[in-house]
Design an enzyme around this catalytic site. Structure first.
Site: not given
Ligand code: PRP
Length: 181
Positions: A101-102, A105, A154, A167
């Site tokens: 996971e990136d 949050d 952010f 990205r």
């Molecule tokens: C972002 C990020 C994580 C997630 C973390 O994904 O890449 O997967 O939010 O947030 P959280 O802990 O509050 O759930 P996003 O829904 O923006 O999709 P993406 O990866 O396609 O940008």
């Protein structure tokens, strides 16, 4: 979605990220050493750069798979409802699995995905997140390995977007919004 004007301040350099990915890969290698196959599952879209770098540091037999999950859309605020837009292609029953996971949050995304994958009864399931914002957490979950804990700012780059932009930055940057004219 129209975005407010902003600039990006470098927070974690490409070199620092590379060194951390290498160190994480060493720990992950030690955990899964001897595995017949490690299924490395990237959460699209944000993890595509991290998983690409991570698998190239892992000297293990790996299979690469992806899940696309989203809870933000183009917004900066989590909807807290995680939608699976694309599921795994392969089987993970009785397999060693690493979820990549990136950023963690609120934690809703990782919790939801881990729940879905555990239901498939993998042999071992571990998680790695490049970034963690512990002060933002709303559900009780933490990745087994974390690259960097960061403050509640952010961030973009290294796969992470703001309204689908930035990205492709090689580093992690903090978004600083400028006052509107
Ligand atoms: C972002 C990020 C994580 C997630 C973390 O994904 O890449 O997967 O939010 O947030 P959280 O802990 O509050 O759930 P996003 O829904 O923006 O999709 P993406 O990866 O396609 O940008």
């Amino acid at each position: 979605m129209p975005t407010r004007p902003y600039v990006i301040d470098e927070m974690i350099s490409a070199k620092t990220i590379a060194a951390r990915v290498e160190a994480l890969a060493r720990e992950i290698h030690d955990t899964f050493q001897g595995t017949d196959k490690l299924v490395v599952v990237g959460l699209l879209r944000g993890s595509f750069v991290f998983i690409a770098d991570m698998v190239r540091e892992l000297d293990l037999p790996v299979e690469v798979d992806f899940i696309e999950a989203t809870s933000y859309g183009d917004s900066t605020e989590s909807s807290r409802e995680v939608r699976i837009l694309k599921d795994l292609r392969g089987e993970i029953h009785d397999r060693d699995v690493l979820v990549v996971e990136d950023i963690v949050d609120t934690g809703y995304t990782l919790r939801h995905v881990v729940g879905l994958l555990r239901a498939k009864e993998p042999k071992r399931l571990k998680t790695v997140a490049l970034l963690d914002k512990p002060t933002r957490r709303e559900v009780d979950i933490k990745a087994d390995w974390t690259g960097f804990e960061i403050p509640d700012e952010f961030v973009v780059g290294y796969g992470i977007d703001y309204a689908q932009r930035n990205r492709n930055l090689p580093y992690i940057g903090a978004v600083r919004f400028l006052a509107e004219e």
